[in-house]
Design a protein around this motif. Sequence first.
Motif, PDB file in Angstrom:
ATOM      1  N   TYR A 136      23.743  15.335  86.633  1.00  0.00           N
ATOM      2  CA  TYR A 136      23.549  17.097  87.881  1.00  0.00           C
ATOM      3  C   TYR A 136      25.097  17.797  87.549  1.00  0.00           C
ATOM      4  O   TYR A 136      25.922  17.351  87.808  1.00  0.00           O
ATOM      5  CB  TYR A 136      23.110  16.810  89.279  1.00  0.00           C
ATOM      6  CG  TYR A 136      22.503  17.731  89.693  1.00  0.00           C
ATOM      7  CD1 TYR A 136      21.529  18.424  90.299  1.00  0.00           C
ATOM      8  CD2 TYR A 136      23.426  17.884  90.847  1.00  0.00           C
ATOM      9  CE1 TYR A 136      21.669  19.415  90.837  1.00  0.00           C
ATOM     10  CE2 TYR A 136      23.132  18.649  92.003  1.00  0.00           C
ATOM     11  CZ  TYR A 136      22.479  19.587  91.544  1.00  0.00           C
ATOM     12  OH  TYR A 136      21.770  20.626  92.476  1.00  0.00           O
ATOM     13  N   MET A 137      24.463  19.107  87.849  1.00  0.00           N
ATOM     14  CA  MET A 137      26.582  20.479  87.444  1.00  0.00           C
ATOM     15  C   MET A 137      26.744  19.412  86.443  1.00  0.00           C
ATOM     16  O   MET A 137      28.180  20.021  86.506  1.00  0.00           O
ATOM     17  CB  MET A 137      26.278  20.741  88.508  1.00  0.00           C
ATOM     18  CG  MET A 137      25.216  20.633  89.735  1.00  0.00           C
ATOM     19  SD  MET A 137      24.896  22.775  89.517  1.00  0.00           S
ATOM     20  CE  MET A 137      23.405  23.629  89.914  1.00  0.00           C
ATOM     21  N   GLY A 138      26.571  18.421  85.498  1.00  0.00           N
ATOM     22  CA  GLY A 138      27.313  18.017  84.651  1.00  0.00           C
ATOM     23  C   GLY A 138      28.177  16.728  85.063  1.00  0.00           C
ATOM     24  O   GLY A 138      29.517  16.308  84.659  1.00  0.00           O
ATOM     25  N   LYS A 139      27.842  16.255  86.190  1.00  0.00           N
ATOM     26  CA  LYS A 139      29.053  15.426  86.941  1.00  0.00           C
ATOM     27  C   LYS A 139      28.208  14.482  86.341  1.00  0.00           C
ATOM     28  O   LYS A 139      27.215  14.007  86.539  1.00  0.00           O
ATOM     29  CB  LYS A 139      29.055  16.092  88.114  1.00  0.00           C
ATOM     30  CG  LYS A 139      29.584  16.960  88.673  1.00  0.00           C
ATOM     31  CD  LYS A 139      30.974  17.799  88.628  1.00  0.00           C
ATOM     32  CE  LYS A 139      31.593  18.223  88.010  1.00  0.00           C
ATOM     33  NZ  LYS A 139      32.561  18.868  87.961  1.00  0.00           N
ATOM     34  N   PRO A 140      28.905  12.780  87.289  1.00  0.00           N
ATOM     35  CA  PRO A 140      28.289  11.790  86.843  1.00  0.00           C
ATOM     36  C   PRO A 140      27.466  11.476  88.067  1.00  0.00           C
ATOM     37  O   PRO A 140      27.455  11.649  89.004  1.00  0.00           O
ATOM     38  CB  PRO A 140      29.855  10.378  86.795  1.00  0.00           C
ATOM     39  CG  PRO A 140      30.352  11.603  86.559  1.00  0.00           C
ATOM     40  CD  PRO A 140      30.430  13.102  87.067  1.00  0.00           C
ATOM     41  N   PRO A 155      23.108  10.509  81.505  1.00  0.00           N
ATOM     42  CA  PRO A 155      23.465  11.453  83.648  1.00  0.00           C
ATOM     43  C   PRO A 155      24.364  10.350  83.930  1.00  0.00           C
ATOM     44  O   PRO A 155      25.385  10.987  85.035  1.00  0.00           O
ATOM     45  CB  PRO A 155      22.268  10.907  84.144  1.00  0.00           C
ATOM     46  CG  PRO A 155      21.365  10.791  83.085  1.00  0.00           C
ATOM     47  CD  PRO A 155      21.608  10.196  81.765  1.00  0.00           C
ATOM     48  N   SER A 156      25.055   9.545  83.749  1.00  0.00           N
ATOM     49  CA  SER A 156      25.747   8.489  84.090  1.00  0.00           C
ATOM     50  C   SER A 156      27.381   9.549  84.445  1.00  0.00           C
ATOM     51  O   SER A 156      28.413   9.163  84.813  1.00  0.00           O
ATOM     52  CB  SER A 156      25.931   6.880  83.916  1.00  0.00           C
ATOM     53  OG  SER A 156      25.554   6.537  82.489  1.00  0.00           O
ATOM     54  N   VAL A 157      27.478   9.652  82.801  1.00  0.00           N
ATOM     55  CA  VAL A 157      28.565  10.526  82.452  1.00  0.00           C
ATOM     56  C   VAL A 157      28.265  12.019  83.309  1.00  0.00           C
ATOM     57  O   VAL A 157      29.216  12.638  83.425  1.00  0.00           O
ATOM     58  CB  VAL A 157      29.120  10.313  80.910  1.00  0.00           C
ATOM     59  CG1 VAL A 157      30.050  11.281  80.384  1.00  0.00           C
ATOM     60  CG2 VAL A 157      28.744   8.676  80.622  1.00  0.00           C
ATOM     61  N   THR A 195      28.380   3.850  86.040  1.00  0.00           N
ATOM     62  CA  THR A 195      28.568   5.218  86.717  1.00  0.00           C
ATOM     63  C   THR A 195      29.790   5.583  87.228  1.00  0.00           C
ATOM     64  O   THR A 195      31.117   6.386  87.803  1.00  0.00           O
ATOM     65  CB  THR A 195      27.594   6.118  87.617  1.00  0.00           C
ATOM     66  OG1 THR A 195      25.808   5.428  87.109  1.00  0.00           O
ATOM     67  CG2 THR A 195      27.527   7.229  88.334  1.00  0.00           C
ATOM     68  N   ARG A 196      30.201   4.447  88.460  1.00  0.00           N
ATOM     69  CA  ARG A 196      31.548   4.083  88.646  1.00  0.00           C
ATOM     70  C   ARG A 196      33.206   4.279  88.352  1.00  0.00           C
ATOM     71  O   ARG A 196      33.753   4.611  88.985  1.00  0.00           O
ATOM     72  CB  ARG A 196      31.304   2.496  89.884  1.00  0.00           C
ATOM     73  CG  ARG A 196      32.721   2.109  90.197  1.00  0.00           C
ATOM     74  CD  ARG A 196      32.680   1.141  91.043  1.00  0.00           C
ATOM     75  NE  ARG A 196      34.295   0.909  91.335  1.00  0.00           N
ATOM     76  CZ  ARG A 196      34.195   1.570  92.982  1.00  0.00           C
ATOM     77  NH1 ARG A 196      33.438   2.478  93.132  1.00  0.00           N
ATOM     78  NH2 ARG A 196      35.281   1.384  93.366  1.00  0.00           N
ATOM     79  N   ASN A 197      32.631   3.883  86.624  1.00  0.00           N
ATOM     80  CA  ASN A 197      33.471   3.966  85.375  1.00  0.00           C
ATOM     81  C   ASN A 197      33.951   5.227  85.737  1.00  0.00           C
ATOM     82  O   ASN A 197      35.314   5.541  84.848  1.00  0.00           O
ATOM     83  CB  ASN A 197      33.600   2.621  85.160  1.00  0.00           C
ATOM     84  CG  ASN A 197      33.263   1.150  85.194  1.00  0.00           C
ATOM     85  OD1 ASN A 197      34.509   0.948  86.373  1.00  0.00           O
ATOM     86  ND2 ASN A 197      33.072  -0.035  84.531  1.00  0.00           N
ATOM     87  N   VAL A 198      33.084   5.776  85.311  1.00  0.00           N
ATOM     88  CA  VAL A 198      33.293   7.489  85.216  1.00  0.00           C
ATOM     89  C   VAL A 198      34.384   8.410  85.712  1.00  0.00           C
ATOM     90  O   VAL A 198      34.086   8.646  87.007  1.00  0.00           O
ATOM     91  CB  VAL A 198      32.183   7.886  84.114  1.00  0.00           C
ATOM     92  CG1 VAL A 198      32.219   9.634  84.211  1.00  0.00           C
ATOM     93  CG2 VAL A 198      31.138   7.043  83.139  1.00  0.00           C
ATOM     94  N   GLU A 199      35.641   8.552  86.074  1.00  0.00           N
ATOM     95  CA  GLU A 199      35.881   8.833  86.358  1.00  0.00           C
ATOM     96  C   GLU A 199      35.703  10.798  86.895  1.00  0.00           C
ATOM     97  O   GLU A 199      36.409  11.556  86.157  1.00  0.00           O
ATOM     98  CB  GLU A 199      37.870   8.973  85.995  1.00  0.00           C
ATOM     99  CG  GLU A 199      38.113   7.542  86.293  1.00  0.00           C
ATOM    100  CD  GLU A 199      39.410   7.418  86.392  1.00  0.00           C
ATOM    101  OE1 GLU A 199      40.306   8.644  86.956  1.00  0.00           O
ATOM    102  OE2 GLU A 199      39.918   6.131  86.258  1.00  0.00           O
TER     103      GLU A 199
END
Length: 511
Positions: free
Chosen positions: A294-298, A289-291, A162-166
Amino acid sequence: ESDEIKNRLNKFISDSGLQNDVQVVATGCFGFCEKGPIVKVLPDNTFYVEVKPGDAEEIIKEHVVKGRPVKRLLYTDPTTAKHISDSKGMDFYKKQIRIALKNCGFINPENIDEYIARNGYEAMGKCLTEMSPEDVIKEVKDSGLRGRGGGGFPTGLKWEITRNVENEQKYVVCNADEGDPGAFMDRSILEGDPHSVIEAMAICGYCIGADKGLVYIRAEYPLAIQRLKIAIKQAEEYGLIGDNILGTGFNFNLELRYGAGAFVCGEETALIHSMEGLRGEPTFKPPFPSVSGYMGKPTNVNNVETFANIPVIINKGATWFSNIGSDKSKGTKVFALAGKINNVGLIEVPMGTTLREVIYDIGGGIKDGKAFKAVQTGGPSGGCLTKDMLDIPIDYDNLLASGSMMGSGGMIVMDEDDCMVSIAKFYLEFTLEESCGKCTPCRVGNKRLHEILEKITEGKGEEEDIERLNELSMVIKDTALCGLGQTSPNPVLSTILNFGEEYKAHVIDGK
Ligand code: SF4
């Protein structure tokens, strides 16, 4: 009843003029539910069990005032008939190691000072001021902590992904939607130690780059909700969550979202949909979900028990934590021990503890001297383990290899009188109720499975029905959309495998 005991203890403290010297503190669960309500007297650590409101006067006037413990309220060891006055001497606690439950039964969960006095928020302070997010993630990865919600995915790796998804906006979600029949691990942690979860969520937010956390909690858990709300408010007042935490520039705010008790909403994608106000239905993964959560965010989703381990890992270090447990499953696991067992309760044991130790040493054996027949782990998604499996060390991999699974920690014990076909039917009824109905294998397949089981338990089954159960179960496992459907036939398959003769007896005897 506990409230009444507390009120009466306070009354007799006042009557004895001790109100400035003696305090009554309501704590979270001690775990030994079978013997509750429990009153512990400090500093001498006397542990009173099965206390009634009528015992309050004697506890204060005899014990507190005169220093004479009330013998009849001490725990009595069933094998030696000796009174035990201290929880350390009781078999129920001897093999337990408390990490996630470390503060349950020790602190007043509605008082942040008591949490802080037991190193609370120290881990968060250390992370924010001395460690980079990468350092913290490395520590969590090195600890070997795996998700306690059931899947067992490595927690540090999940955070790293999740951290690595900008993305400018990310979320931390705590899954507090505990839904297995007989399970109450997460509820007890939230009722007994809510700050440990809040602290861990903030640490996770710091690691993945999220400034917002959401706790998805069952609306049927009013005490957990109340204590969580109080804890969030206190943490905000102390500047431990909110904006510019500890002057570091890190912001982290927390909100609650309520679930209506649907079992399927424990599945990450269904949970997120429910939080968004949509139907709590799972969707196909990827995207994870990590990408896109919630609301389309990581979004990083962990369950309550997973989070409760984090502050201890940071304070004591990854090496300390990874030295507890088995090769591939590190640390401890909380189980809700229920069913036909003497010591019903909430326990926390190192991974690798055997079922025999849990059922006989901690659980005190089977009720009424009956013979052990099976134990169901993993709830409706798990399977039944037999007496031949009592010496298997409990961990993620061993349970899977034995035809069951860790799940979130429900452990229901059955004795010689239980019919295993009826047990399989019971779990399937639960799944049928909880299926969201989105995909055919789960919605229709489980209904057909249930019909066959009903036919067999009514004595109208044929031998071919057992094979039909097997075949249909495998189809459902292979084709259902989400984890709920894919695991729903497990109780059927494991009871056919381990107790096939009971199915045959129903079919042959027509009973
Ligand atoms: Fe819904 Fe069951 Fe399909 Fe999961 S497997 S999506 S719960 S119908």
